[in-house]
Design a protein around this motif. Sequence first.
Motif, short mmCIF file in Angstrom:
data_model
loop_
_atom_site.label_atom_id
_atom_site.label_comp_id
_atom_site.label_asym_id
_atom_site.label_seq_id
_atom_site.Cartn_x
_atom_site.Cartn_y
_atom_site.Cartn_z
N TYR A 185 8.43 -1.33 0.91
CA TYR A 185 9.37 -1.39 2.03
C TYR A 185 8.74 -0.86 3.31
O TYR A 185 8.90 -1.44 4.38
CB TYR A 185 10.63 -0.58 1.71
CG TYR A 185 11.74 -1.37 1.08
CD1 TYR A 185 12.45 -2.32 1.81
CD2 TYR A 185 12.10 -1.18 -0.25
CE1 TYR A 185 13.48 -3.05 1.25
CE2 TYR A 185 13.13 -1.91 -0.83
CZ TYR A 185 13.82 -2.84 -0.07
OH TYR A 185 14.83 -3.56 -0.64
N VAL A 233 14.70 -5.63 5.45
CA VAL A 233 13.65 -4.62 5.41
C VAL A 233 14.15 -3.31 6.02
O VAL A 233 14.00 -2.23 5.42
CB VAL A 233 12.40 -5.10 6.19
CG1 VAL A 233 11.39 -3.96 6.34
CG2 VAL A 233 11.75 -6.27 5.46
N GLY A 239 16.63 -1.57 3.75
CA GLY A 239 15.99 -0.95 2.60
C GLY A 239 15.27 0.33 2.95
O GLY A 239 15.39 1.35 2.25
#
Length: 270
Positions: free
Chosen positions: A182, A211, A214
Motif C-alpha cells: 500500500y 490506495v 487503504g
Amino acid sequence: MNGQANGNEKAPAVQVSNLARDQSGAYVPSRALELIPEIVPILHTFLSGDMKEADEQLKNGDPRGETLYYSLGRCVIESLKAFMSFEHADLRDAIEISKHCGAVSQAHRRHVTSMASRISGFISRSTSGTAWIKGMNDVERHAELCYQEHLLIKAVLGILYSGDWFQFIKEALHLRSANIAYRTMNEFLREADVAADGYDNLIDQHFRSGVMFGVAMNSLILSLLPHRVLALAQLFGYEGNRTESLKLLYAIGGWTKDSDEPMVGNRRRV
C-alpha cells in the motif's frame, strides 16, 4: 470495496452482467474495469445499510465468481459478517471466500515472465517498487490493489480463526507485506503527481481513492492500538499516525473545513 460512493440510492436488481464480456459471453479480464459503474450502485446499497441486498446483487451479477470487483465485494461483505458474529463457521466461510478473491485478483495481476526476471527483480527490487507499479496497465494496478486488500482481510480473519501464536506471526507477516505494498502504491501516486506538476489526470479516481483509503485505514487502526500492542506491531515494521491518516481520509472524499459537504472527486492532495 475500493472507489468512491456518494448517496444512499438503492441499486436495482442485478442480473448476470453483460459487461467485460465478448460476443460469446465469456469474461475478458483485460476489460475488468468496465464493471466499475455496475459496482458503484451496489456499494451505495451496502453503505445505506442493506448488506443482504448488496450481497445478493453481487452473487447475481457474477455467479461464477470470476470478475475482479464482484469477487472483492463478496469478500468484504462476508468478512464483515464474520467480524460481527465471531462464529467459527462464519470466519471459516469468509476465509474461503477471501482465498477465492485472492485467486481472482492474482489472475489479473502483472506477472513476471521468466525465472531470470524473478531473480533479477528480487535483487534489484524492480518487481516491488514504484517502477513496477508504473509499468502496469490500469487493470493490473486495480488487481494489485484488490490483491492487497484481500491479503489484509484474510490475515485478520486467519488470526481470529486460529488464535495461536504461530498463525499470528504468519498472518502478521502477510499484514506487513500488504502494508508495504500500500505504501509503495501511495508513493507511486505521489511521484506521478509530482511529475505532472501537481496532479496526474491519467490515474483514475477509483484506484487513487482505494490506495489512499487503504494507507489511511492501516495507519489509523495502528494509531488506536494500546501502546504495548503498538510496540509489538512496530517490530513488524508497522507505523501509525492518526493525524496524517485523518488528512488522507479527508482528501479522499474532498472534505474541507470550509464546507459541511464533501466534494467527492476533487483534486486536493495532502
